[in-house]
Design an enzyme around this catalytic site. Structure first.
Site: not given
Ligand code: IVH
Length: 696
Positions: A123, A125, A127, A242, A332, A426, A429, A444, A450
């Protein structure tokens, strides 16, 4: 009555009480929190009274926390602590493909080296920030942040403003064809801010002279933890879920994770669509590889790939360390940094005169786009890093969006390199730059002459939330300013067709359209005008509050800082910004000119008998209406109050002067009684608005 009938009645009552409780909660939320009532007060009151009556008849069925027990008050926005039913762990990171191999080895060891055919779910990840959601009988009852993993904060009200988050779930189809709603569901997911919303939010904050967010995750977190859910609602957050835990026996929860994601979807939850089942770590690596570029095309930020063992029945056996489960890992992506050369340092002079240094770079590919410029923030940053023209620098996209110069590779510095000398005047101007108080930015001070500030002010003036002038974009503004046709915003309204036709490549038809668009912007609502003026710290919501209170630009201009600060929702930064703005001699001139060119400077009352024609007998008085009036529509009642200078508010507070009570009044009446506010009926109200000397 037979026993059988009584049971049916009680059962019916239980169902009705549940449904009414849900409806009343929903409408209280729309009314008090979102300020967007979906039904009329009398309709709400009907529901409320029906619930109250039923609860009186069947006190045992009254649900804990029933809305009838929290009369009138807005739902609390304090963030209570919430103990998570199931702890919220974090994930171990894999920083390379080798780390993924090692993770699989550890996993196999934890599974006693049994010869499992391991499948993995990949999946993206997201942010953002993780949240836990609880649903009872298909309704959202609680949403909490992760906190320390054991205890988080209750942010239910704010979560309810997220459009993607289902408040009510879809029932599941059982094999026998009937519908089933699990009694208790726990869901985990990630709240994020779409990149497009983030960019718009930061632009708005920047325009208002407010600090911006460093990246979408900080922005999402800040937005979810707003004390005022209306602010959260404006931030346009998104959600992907998720995990699901069913604590219900009637339905068998699939024992593989991939199908659980489908289950989430069937219940109505948003699940990120780019997931994939992989039958080996090699396939996982391929997925990570594929998405290292593709991720830049999404409107949300991803910082890696979460890999989970598909077979949930092995999760327990795999176990967890203190912080993270062994059955999942977060791959990551390496930070997106690249080396390039600074070819020049230029300066951007904003609407408020703030000077921002910008590095012009030798173009490089970074995180999916070609980067040509990077912000250098301010003079202090240049001095601290000793940044010079000709330097090789490391550029990073902060949160993948705004490129910034991270560090200088001093070893690559040309021998003839000279320290950068920050300008003292500036760059547009040539006026000497100033530094106000302890600010790090140079400004400025040539506010009104300006050309850069003029250009930016006009760009702001024509913007959607301001005077909303269609068809006047950056390049036209450039031409208008550099040709000398426009210096002040009021000049826009004096433009003629023949003047516009002197500009290169402008046909008669477009000139006419532009003039028509400018012309019709003369009558924008007062909040738009106040926002358009570009007063420091005054954003769209601040402008609305100011317009609401003062109803005209002239009254706002005459207000004192204390008076402005007494408005709920307005802080000292705004009130001082306003007073400072109106004290400037150029502002008085600007207002005169706007008046001269016919821009409406007050709240427009469409009625022919305009507000001013009547004696302002209700000036400064605040009214709340409840119940149904017999002889007039609510709209008319509100208009009559406003025409005499009064204010209408949607909820009763200590600041309310009168509560007007019609037939079947709602909870506002009891709140008014509680606070000792003057309560008047329709006849008394008519006297107040019809007879200037009448008092209730
Ligand atoms: S599973 C047991 N699935 O990433 C922890 N986390 O670095 C389960 N996150 O705290 C997390 N996408 O905030 C999971 N598809 C995904 C995610 C995800 C983003 C974040 C989440 C977690 C952090 C861990």
């Amino acid at each position: 009555m037979s026993t059988h009938q009584q049971t049916t009645t009680a059962e019916e009552a239980r169902k009705r009480i549940e449904s009414l409780t849900r409806q009343v909660e929903h409408h209280r939320f729309s009314y008090y929190v979102l300020d967007q009532p979906e039904i009329s007060d009398p309709d709400f009151d009907k529901l409320f009274h029906e619930l109250q009556d039923l609860e009186q008849e069947f006190p045992d069925l009254c649900l804990p926390g029933s809305p009838t027990q929290k009369v009138g008050a807005a739902p609390s926005t304090e963030f209570k602590s919430v103990k998570h039913r199931i702890g919220m762990l974090s994930l171990a990171n894999a920083m390379s493909y080798d780390d993924l191999d090692r993770w699989q080895e550890r996993l196999i060891r934890a599974l006693d080296n049994a010869a499992h055919d391991l499948n993995f779910v990949c999946e993206l990840k997201i942010d953002g920030l993780s949240i836990a959601l609880t649903y009872k009988d298909g309704s959202l009852v609680e949403g909490a942040t992760r906190g320390n993993g054991e205890v988080g904060e209750d942010v239910t009200l704010n979560l309810r403003t997220i459009a993607a988050l289902p408040q009510e779930l879809k029932p599941l189809k059982l094999p026998n064809g009937s519908n089933h709603m699990p009694a208790l569901i726990e869901v985990r997911g990630e709240v994020y801010m779409p990149v497009s919303s983030f960019t718009a939010l930061n632009k708005g904050l920047h325009d208002q002279g407010e600090p911006t967010f460093a990246n979408p995750r900080n922005a999402a977190s800040g937005s979810l933890r707003q004390k005022d859910p209306r602010k959260t609602a404006k931030r346009k957050l998104g959600l992907w879920t998720y995990f699901i835990y069913l604590t219900d026996s009637e339905i068998k929860q699939p024992n593989n994770h991939f199908e659980n994601l489908e289950l989430l979807q069937n219940l109505g939850f948003p699940v990120e669509p780019n997931r994939r089942l992989a039958s080996s770590v090699e396939e996982v690596k391929q997925f990570c590889q594929d998405w290292s570029d593709k991720k830049h095309d999404l409107d949300y930020q991803t910082d890696g790939v979460v890999v989970k063992l598909n077979d949930r029945s092995l999760w327990d056996q795999a176990g967890s360390t203190a912080h993270s489960p062994r059955w999942a890992v977060a791959f990551k992506y390496p930070p997106e940094e690249v080396d390039t050369v600074i070819e020049a340092i230029h300066f951007d002079v904003g609407r408020t005169g703030a000077v921002t240094p910008v590095a012009w770079l030798r173009p490089v590919k970074l995180a999916g786009t070609t980067v040509k410029r990077a912000t250098l923030h301010n003079a202090e940053q240049i001095r601290r890093l000793d940044i010079r023209v000709g330097d090789t620098v490391v550029v990073r996209k902060a949160g993948e969006i705004i490129p910034e110069v991270l560090s200088v590779k001093v070893e690559n510095r040309p021998v003839d390199s000279q320290p950068f000398v920050y300008p003292t005047s500036c760059p547009v101007c040539e006026t000497a730059l100033e530094r106000i108080g302890s600010e790090v930015v140079f400004r400025c001070p040539n506010t009104f002459a300006c050309p850069s500030q003029v250009r930016r002010r006009i760009e702001h003036w024509v913007g959607r939330d301001a005077m909303d002038v269609d068809g006047v974009g950056e390049s036209l503004i450039d031409q208008l300013v550099s040709s000398g046709l426009v210096t002040h915003v009021s000049d826009l309204y004096r433009l003629t067709e023949s003047q516009l036709l002197t500009l290169p490549r402008l046909a008669k038809k477009s000139a006419d359209n532009i003039l028509a668009a400018i012309g019709s912007s003369r009558i924008r609502p007062l909040p738009n005008l106040i926002f358009a003026l570009g007063i420091r710290h005054v954003g769209t919501s601040g402008a609305e509050l100011l317009a609401d209170k003062y109803q005209s630009l002239e009254k706002l201009a005459a207000a004192t800082a204390d008076d402005i600060a007494s408005i709920e929702g307005i802080g000292p930064a705004i009130s001082e910004g306003v007073v400072e703005f109106f004290h400037h001699p150029q502002t008085a001139k600007l207002i005169d000119e706007l008046k001269e060119v016919g821009v409406a400077l007050e709240t427009i009352v469409s009625d022919l008998e305009s507000a001013k024609a009547l004696p302002q007998t209700l000036a400064g008085k605040s009214f709340v209406l409840t119940g149904t009036l017999e002889t007039m529509e609510r709209d008319t009642a509100e208009k009559n109050i406003k025409r005499r200078g009064g204010k209408v508010s949607s909820s009763v507070s200590k600041k309310t002067d009168y509560v007007i009570v019609g037939a079947s009044p709602g909870s506002k009446l009891s709140k008014a009684q509680e606070l000792g506010i003057t309560i008047i009926d329709e006849t008394q109200f008519r006297k107040l608005t019809e007879d200037p000397d009448g008092t209730p």
